[in-house]
Design an enzyme around this catalytic site. Sequence first.
Site, mmCIF file in Angstrom:
data_model
loop_
_atom_site.group_PDB
_atom_site.id
_atom_site.type_symbol
_atom_site.label_atom_id
_atom_site.label_comp_id
_atom_site.label_asym_id
_atom_site.label_seq_id
_atom_site.Cartn_x
_atom_site.Cartn_y
_atom_site.Cartn_z
ATOM 1 C CG ASP A 13 -28.934 -51.220 -27.273
ATOM 2 O OD1 ASP A 13 -29.412 -51.671 -28.328
ATOM 3 O OD2 ASP A 13 -29.459 -50.300 -26.619
ATOM 4 C CE LYS A 16 -29.511 -58.049 -29.151
ATOM 5 N NZ LYS A 16 -29.209 -56.954 -28.196
ATOM 6 N N GLY A 40 -32.002 -52.480 -32.842
ATOM 7 C CA GLY A 40 -31.060 -51.771 -33.702
ATOM 8 C C GLY A 40 -29.736 -52.484 -33.564
ATOM 9 C CG HIS A 41 -29.406 -56.179 -33.893
ATOM 10 N ND1 HIS A 41 -29.874 -57.455 -34.039
ATOM 11 C CD2 HIS A 41 -29.954 -55.719 -32.738
ATOM 12 C CE1 HIS A 41 -30.669 -57.763 -33.017
ATOM 13 N NE2 HIS A 41 -30.741 -56.709 -32.222
ATOM 14 C CD GLN A 230 -36.140 -56.377 -28.508
ATOM 15 O OE1 GLN A 230 -36.690 -57.442 -28.699
ATOM 16 N NE2 GLN A 230 -35.925 -55.531 -29.490
HETATM 17 P P1 GDP Z 1 -27.075 -54.780 -30.446
HETATM 18 O O1 GDP Z 1 -28.429 -54.173 -30.427
HETATM 19 O O2 GDP Z 1 -26.888 -55.797 -29.376
HETATM 20 O O3 GDP Z 1 -26.685 -55.318 -31.799
HETATM 21 O O4 GDP Z 1 -26.053 -53.601 -30.102
HETATM 22 P P2 GDP Z 1 -26.078 -52.120 -30.708
HETATM 23 O O5 GDP Z 1 -25.618 -52.164 -32.113
HETATM 24 O O6 GDP Z 1 -27.379 -51.449 -30.443
HETATM 25 O O7 GDP Z 1 -25.045 -51.401 -29.751
HETATM 26 C C1 GDP Z 1 -23.730 -51.820 -29.640
HETATM 27 C C2 GDP Z 1 -22.811 -50.642 -29.980
HETATM 28 O O8 GDP Z 1 -21.499 -50.902 -29.558
HETATM 29 C C3 GDP Z 1 -22.712 -50.388 -31.470
HETATM 30 O O9 GDP Z 1 -22.529 -49.006 -31.691
HETATM 31 C C4 GDP Z 1 -21.468 -51.173 -31.872
HETATM 32 O O10 GDP Z 1 -20.846 -50.655 -33.046
HETATM 33 C C5 GDP Z 1 -20.603 -50.950 -30.667
HETATM 34 N N1 GDP Z 1 -19.668 -52.044 -30.332
HETATM 35 C C6 GDP Z 1 -19.852 -53.383 -30.455
HETATM 36 N N2 GDP Z 1 -18.822 -54.052 -29.912
HETATM 37 C C7 GDP Z 1 -17.976 -53.116 -29.431
HETATM 38 C C8 GDP Z 1 -16.750 -53.199 -28.702
HETATM 39 O O11 GDP Z 1 -16.232 -54.263 -28.381
HETATM 40 N N3 GDP Z 1 -16.175 -52.009 -28.344
HETATM 41 C C9 GDP Z 1 -16.716 -50.807 -28.655
HETATM 42 N N4 GDP Z 1 -16.087 -49.706 -28.256
HETATM 43 N N5 GDP Z 1 -17.877 -50.700 -29.330
HETATM 44 C C10 GDP Z 1 -18.497 -51.842 -29.694
HETATM 45 P P1 IMO Z 2 -31.667 -54.384 -29.374
HETATM 46 O O1 IMO Z 2 -32.109 -55.595 -30.161
HETATM 47 C C1 IMO Z 2 -32.255 -51.743 -25.969
HETATM 48 C C2 IMO Z 2 -36.369 -51.098 -24.635
HETATM 49 C C3 IMO Z 2 -36.975 -49.732 -24.837
HETATM 50 C C4 IMO Z 2 -37.945 -49.678 -23.668
HETATM 51 C C5 IMO Z 2 -38.451 -51.119 -23.603
HETATM 52 C C6 IMO Z 2 -39.752 -51.359 -24.335
HETATM 53 O O2 IMO Z 2 -31.072 -53.322 -30.232
HETATM 54 O O3 IMO Z 2 -30.803 -54.787 -28.244
HETATM 55 P P2 IMO Z 2 -40.532 -51.411 -26.869
HETATM 56 O O4 IMO Z 2 -40.165 -50.546 -28.029
HETATM 57 O O5 IMO Z 2 -40.142 -52.834 -27.029
HETATM 58 O O6 IMO Z 2 -41.947 -51.227 -26.454
HETATM 59 O O7 IMO Z 2 -39.665 -50.837 -25.641
HETATM 60 O O8 IMO Z 2 -37.442 -51.920 -24.187
HETATM 61 N N1 IMO Z 2 -35.833 -51.724 -25.870
HETATM 62 C C7 IMO Z 2 -34.529 -51.851 -26.123
HETATM 63 N N2 IMO Z 2 -33.448 -51.423 -25.439
HETATM 64 N N3 IMO Z 2 -32.102 -52.463 -27.104
HETATM 65 C C8 IMO Z 2 -33.168 -52.922 -27.782
HETATM 66 O O9 IMO Z 2 -33.054 -53.761 -28.841
HETATM 67 C C9 IMO Z 2 -34.458 -52.589 -27.327
HETATM 68 N N4 IMO Z 2 -35.709 -52.844 -27.758
HETATM 69 C C10 IMO Z 2 -36.542 -52.319 -26.833
HETATM 70 O O10 IMO Z 2 -35.994 -48.720 -24.752
HETATM 71 O O11 IMO Z 2 -37.252 -49.402 -22.487
HETATM 72 MG MG MG Z 3 -29.324 -52.276 -30.289
#
Ligand code: GDP
Ligand code: IMO
Ligand code: MG
Length: 431
Positions: A13, A16, A40-41, A230
Amino acid sequence: MNVDVLLGLQWGDEGKGKIVDVLTPQYDLVARFQGGPNAGHTIEFEGKKFVLHTIPSGIFNPDAINLIGNGVIIDPVILQREMVKLRQSGTEIGANLFVSRKAHLILPSHRLLDAASEKAKGESKIGSTLKGIGPTYTDKISRNGLRVGDISSASFFEKYTELKERHLQLVGLHNFDFSEYLIDGLRFDAYEEQWMNAVKLLNDMQLVDSEYFINDMARKGKRILAEGAQGTLLDVDFGSYPFVTSSNTTIAGVCSGLGIAPNKIGKVIGIFKAYCTRVGSGPFPTELFDTTGEMLRSKGNEFGSTTGRARRCGWLDMPALQYAIMLNGVTELIMMKADVMDELPTIKVATAYNVNNQVIDHIPFEGCTQQLDPVYEELQGWMKPLTHVAQKEDVPKAFEEYIQYIERKTNVPVSVVSTGPDRSQTWYRKT
Ligand code: GDP
Ligand code: IMO
Ligand code: MG
């Protein structure tokens, strides 16, 4: 050397999805190499917000091709739902999306097994997203899995039934009564019916021998970006085992998950938040349980993109970041979400850990069983909104110092700084 890699340096998270989308105009192909719908991207632009689970984050750029690589595991139902949602919003998906024949399938019964295994673990559960990740990769490694390319085989249904029966036996061994268990709101039979339909649709997609596909593109000089899911600290080998996911989230996953040789890899772009978050169980030395932690969660909207769970929040952990940079050979850093810390007068960074009265600056093997008390350095906050920072002149001095502090500690340049969720909130610091 035309395969660049973008991967997460923390517990996932990091942002990415946003950055892959931002960088895609520089690439011809974006390829996911591991993980599955546990990812979840999030991508935001023009007032719209999308969360991708299986489809690479290059999909919003009409000129890019996207590939779901062999190292990815696919739940056909989740993939279909994702495609329907994207199409409803006007995003084109068709000629621009390819799927590896060697990618493994997540069966409905893998999801039951995941739930049964987590329930059996009780207090020591991993905190899995319950998408079937562990059981599917287990079947892959134990050579029992079903792959996308198997769907067209005459014996597919037979093989499916055999594997499902084996899973149901295991579920029984866990004493897990699945008759009432809901998979994404559906009873097993209903989910299975959707799965069978989705499998047929998957079979009609552009399926490729992805290792040839991607190497052909590389040979033709096409620019390729590998998108990680991840983060490094969730890697099955190097993360906080057993509180990890079941794939190699680190650089090696690119080679095995796409069929790319190491000497084809160019830039390794490591992405990290200016603080840390973690969702699920496992050690998190710099975790905050106070109002600062709550502020990071609410201002940073730190709730899981896949499960909606509240993310645990804490200060930046430098030994962990240095470890991730070492493992991946990171050549440039992208820093996310510093805007969330705009109002903090003081910012802490852990630079070492105190373990049984001994100060160490590496991640010990016993990281999951021993208490690691962070040793902090304090830096001055910038106390100014970063959201509209787009060029050097706009940058508060204390913020530039925070970035330079990280560069000194890591020996890697911070090339891009993200100051908000939208595509446009991106500052190219060094190009
Ligand atoms: P990913 O899994 O690495 O793609 O990240 P996620 O989408 O799960 O989580 C990142 C969260 O931070 C999302 O809700 C994005 O919309 C938000 N986000 C990304 N970059 C920024 C930033 O620079 N500032 C803020 N405030 N939010 C951001
Ligand atoms: P992105 O790509 C954050 C965490 C889960 C749990 C552990 C194992 O959005 O960054 P699993 O479902 O793989 O058996 O879970 O890994 N986890 C993540 N945490 N971002 C993710 O993906 C994750 N994918 C798995 O919360 O602790
Ligand atoms: Mg994510």
